[in-house]
Design a protein around this motif. Sequence first.
Motif, PDB file in Angstrom:
ATOM      1  N   GLY A 199       0.807  -1.211   0.000  1.00 30.54           N
ATOM      2  CA  GLY A 199       0.000   0.000   0.000  1.00 30.54           C
ATOM      3  C   GLY A 199       0.840   1.260   0.000  1.00 30.54           C
ATOM      4  O   GLY A 199       2.044   1.220   0.274  1.00 30.54           O
ATOM      5  N   HIS A 200       0.188   2.350  -0.329  1.00 26.83           N
ATOM      6  CA  HIS A 200       0.844   3.660  -0.357  1.00 26.83           C
ATOM      7  C   HIS A 200       0.492   4.495   0.865  1.00 26.83           C
ATOM      8  O   HIS A 200       1.306   5.291   1.328  1.00 26.83           O
ATOM      9  CB  HIS A 200       0.417   4.407  -1.624  1.00 26.83           C
ATOM     10  N   PHE A 201      -0.708   4.298   1.410  1.00 32.87           N
ATOM     11  CA  PHE A 201      -1.212   5.128   2.502  1.00 32.87           C
ATOM     12  C   PHE A 201      -1.264   4.399   3.845  1.00 32.87           C
ATOM     13  O   PHE A 201      -0.957   4.990   4.886  1.00 32.87           O
ATOM     14  CB  PHE A 201      -2.617   5.656   2.164  1.00 32.87           C
ATOM     15  N   ARG A 202      -1.671   3.148   3.837  1.00 29.03           N
ATOM     16  CA  ARG A 202      -1.874   2.407   5.087  1.00 29.03           C
ATOM     17  C   ARG A 202      -0.645   2.352   5.987  1.00 29.03           C
ATOM     18  O   ARG A 202      -0.797   2.354   7.217  1.00 29.03           O
ATOM     19  CB  ARG A 202      -2.355   0.991   4.787  1.00 29.03           C
ATOM     20  N   PRO A 203       0.565   2.305   5.434  1.00 23.88           N
ATOM     21  CA  PRO A 203       1.724   2.265   6.331  1.00 23.88           C
ATOM     22  C   PRO A 203       1.807   3.452   7.291  1.00 23.88           C
ATOM     23  O   PRO A 203       2.404   3.334   8.367  1.00 23.88           O
ATOM     24  CB  PRO A 203       2.913   2.267   5.358  1.00 23.88           C
ATOM     25  N   LEU A 204       1.182   4.577   6.931  1.00 24.22           N
ATOM     26  CA  LEU A 204       1.287   5.764   7.779  1.00 24.22           C
ATOM     27  C   LEU A 204       0.692   5.554   9.168  1.00 24.22           C
ATOM     28  O   LEU A 204       1.054   6.270  10.107  1.00 24.22           O
ATOM     29  CB  LEU A 204       0.598   6.956   7.098  1.00 24.22           C
ATOM     30  N   GLY A 205      -0.202   4.598   9.297  1.00 21.70           N
ATOM     31  CA  GLY A 205      -0.796   4.329  10.604  1.00 21.70           C
ATOM     32  C   GLY A 205      -0.362   3.017  11.197  1.00 21.70           C
ATOM     33  O   GLY A 205      -1.002   2.523  12.134  1.00 21.70           O
ATOM     34  N   SER A 206       0.730   2.451  10.694  1.00 19.24           N
ATOM     35  CA  SER A 206       1.117   1.100  11.099  1.00 19.24           C
ATOM     36  C   SER A 206       2.219   1.085  12.153  1.00 19.24           C
ATOM     37  O   SER A 206       3.111   1.925  12.163  1.00 19.24           O
ATOM     38  CB  SER A 206       1.603   0.307   9.878  1.00 19.24           C
ATOM     39  N   ARG A 207       2.149   0.090  13.012  1.00 17.43           N
ATOM     40  CA  ARG A 207       3.187  -0.104  14.014  1.00 17.43           C
ATOM     41  C   ARG A 207       4.533  -0.416  13.344  1.00 17.43           C
ATOM     42  O   ARG A 207       5.592  -0.018  13.845  1.00 17.43           O
ATOM     43  CB  ARG A 207       2.782  -1.260  14.948  1.00 17.43           C
ATOM     44  N   GLU A 208       4.473  -1.085  12.201  1.00 17.51           N
ATOM     45  CA  GLU A 208       5.713  -1.423  11.503  1.00 17.51           C
ATOM     46  C   GLU A 208       6.462  -0.162  11.075  1.00 17.51           C
ATOM     47  O   GLU A 208       7.687  -0.082  11.185  1.00 17.51           O
ATOM     48  CB  GLU A 208       5.417  -2.300  10.286  1.00 17.51           C
ATOM     49  N   LEU A 209       5.729   0.830  10.592  1.00 16.84           N
ATOM     50  CA  LEU A 209       6.371   2.097  10.231  1.00 16.84           C
ATOM     51  C   LEU A 209       6.921   2.794  11.468  1.00 16.84           C
ATOM     52  O   LEU A 209       8.054   3.300  11.457  1.00 16.84           O
ATOM     53  CB  LEU A 209       5.382   3.014   9.518  1.00 16.84           C
ATOM     54  N   PHE A 210       6.128   2.847  12.541  1.00 18.31           N
ATOM     55  CA  PHE A 210       6.589   3.499  13.759  1.00 18.31           C
ATOM     56  C   PHE A 210       7.894   2.884  14.248  1.00 18.31           C
ATOM     57  O   PHE A 210       8.833   3.602  14.640  1.00 18.31           O
ATOM     58  CB  PHE A 210       5.528   3.396  14.858  1.00 18.31           C
ATOM     59  N   ASP A 211       7.962   1.564  14.219  1.00 20.83           N
ATOM     60  CA  ASP A 211       9.173   0.888  14.682  1.00 20.83           C
ATOM     61  C   ASP A 211      10.359   1.207  13.775  1.00 20.83           C
ATOM     62  O   ASP A 211      11.495   1.374  14.246  1.00 20.83           O
ATOM     63  CB  ASP A 211       8.954  -0.628  14.727  1.00 20.83           C
ATOM     64  N   ALA A 212      10.109   1.308  12.470  1.00 26.47           N
ATOM     65  CA  ALA A 212      11.185   1.638  11.531  1.00 26.47           C
ATOM     66  C   ALA A 212      11.696   3.054  11.784  1.00 26.47           C
ATOM     67  O   ALA A 212      12.914   3.293  11.765  1.00 26.47           O
ATOM     68  CB  ALA A 212      10.686   1.498  10.090  1.00 26.47           C
ATOM     69  N   ILE A 213      10.788   3.992  12.021  1.00 23.06           N
ATOM     70  CA  ILE A 213      11.196   5.368  12.324  1.00 23.06           C
ATOM     71  C   ILE A 213      11.990   5.405  13.614  1.00 23.06           C
ATOM     72  O   ILE A 213      13.027   6.099  13.709  1.00 23.06           O
ATOM     73  CB  ILE A 213       9.970   6.296  12.403  1.00 23.06           C
ATOM     74  N   ASP A 214      11.548   4.677  14.619  1.00 26.91           N
ATOM     75  CA  ASP A 214      12.278   4.614  15.888  1.00 26.91           C
ATOM     76  C   ASP A 214      13.706   4.110  15.668  1.00 26.91           C
ATOM     77  O   ASP A 214      14.655   4.631  16.255  1.00 26.91           O
ATOM     78  CB  ASP A 214      11.552   3.713  16.886  1.00 26.91           C
ATOM     79  N   ARG A 215      13.860   3.084  14.833  1.00 21.96           N
ATOM     80  CA  ARG A 215      15.193   2.540  14.577  1.00 21.96           C
ATOM     81  C   ARG A 215      16.098   3.562  13.912  1.00 21.96           C
ATOM     82  O   ARG A 215      17.279   3.677  14.248  1.00 21.96           O
ATOM     83  CB  ARG A 215      15.105   1.285  13.712  1.00 21.96           C
ATOM     84  N   VAL A 216      15.531   4.316  12.974  1.00 20.41           N
ATOM     85  CA  VAL A 216      16.323   5.350  12.292  1.00 20.41           C
ATOM     86  C   VAL A 216      16.751   6.431  13.283  1.00 20.41           C
ATOM     87  O   VAL A 216      17.918   6.843  13.310  1.00 20.41           O
ATOM     88  CB  VAL A 216      15.522   5.974  11.142  1.00 20.41           C
ATOM     89  N   LEU A 217      15.827   6.876  14.122  1.00 22.84           N
ATOM     90  CA  LEU A 217      16.156   7.933  15.078  1.00 22.84           C
ATOM     91  C   LEU A 217      17.121   7.450  16.139  1.00 22.84           C
ATOM     92  O   LEU A 217      18.044   8.180  16.548  1.00 22.84           O
ATOM     93  CB  LEU A 217      14.877   8.441  15.742  1.00 22.84           C
ATOM     94  N   ASP A 218      16.967   6.214  16.594  1.00 24.71           N
ATOM     95  CA  ASP A 218      17.835   5.690  17.626  1.00 24.71           C
ATOM     96  C   ASP A 218      19.242   5.372  17.120  1.00 24.71           C
ATOM     97  O   ASP A 218      20.190   5.283  17.914  1.00 24.71           O
ATOM     98  CB  ASP A 218      17.234   4.404  18.236  1.00 24.71           C
ATOM     99  N   ALA A 219      19.369   5.241  15.796  1.00 31.41           N
ATOM    100  CA  ALA A 219      20.675   4.916  15.219  1.00 31.41           C
ATOM    101  C   ALA A 219      21.588   6.128  15.159  1.00 31.41           C
ATOM    102  O   ALA A 219      22.800   6.003  14.979  1.00 31.41           O
ATOM    103  CB  ALA A 219      20.510   4.336  13.821  1.00 31.41           C
ATOM    104  N   GLU A 220      21.022   7.318  15.271  1.00 34.15           N
ATOM    105  CA  GLU A 220      21.822   8.540  15.191  1.00 34.15           C
ATOM    106  C   GLU A 220      22.503   8.841  16.518  1.00 34.15           C
ATOM    107  O   GLU A 220      21.984   8.558  17.566  1.00 34.15           O
ATOM    108  CB  GLU A 220      20.931   9.714  14.783  1.00 34.15           C
TER     109      GLU A 220
END
Length: 223
Positions: free
Chosen positions: A202-223
């Motif tokens: 999908g193009h839109f559904r990921p915006l509300g998904s836990r999978e996306l949130f976890d991916a963003i957390d990993r990116v932020l925590d890697a810095e």
Amino acid sequence: MITARDLGAFVADRLYQARTQFGHLFRRKSADRYLGGRLAPVLLLPGVYETWHFLRPVADRLHARGHPIHVVADLGYNRLTIPDSAAVAQRYLDEHDLRRVIVIAHSKGGLIAKHMMTIDDVSGRIDRLIAVNSPFAGSPLARFAPSATLRAFAPTDSTLAALAANRDVNRHIASIFSRRDPLIPGGSRLDGATNIELSMVGHFRPLGSRELFDAIDRVLDAE
């Protein structure tokens, strides 16, 4: 090969889009409640024909982490050209003197942010970009779009070609994308960037998904 399961996911994706698009008309909450926080500021850049409300689940998540969240109301439904949208968003950063900014962008928003990082952000206010399902190489479907606003995402578009040619900023970009995106058949993988593929369709559904949130957390925590 597109499976029946993927087709069902495509339908669910469109329903999610419609629900979000019309839902905010009845829930016009101000973004001012997100401005508090001691961590790096986050700027939200939605996709074409979207308001910042499409990214509200991400705003909730990052504000809870301690990030102040900023939106650019002057973008409206994000129908301006990419250069014009970038100028509007950059003016917001300059007027509010925001620094060490993390941009979280969906679809067209990722192109706007890359334009800012490449051309507009002469003061270096943007620290990094996390883009979700952004058509960095365009989409072949855009050639058949009914409006010039959407046809601007054709792979041959001069603005997209110029942004693609500038790879220096890609190391400051994390591109997160669905394993299959019906609007971006070629995907959102970006050379030189941090690329993260989600298991979702999908193009839109990921915006509300836990999978996306976890991916963003990993990116932020890697810095």
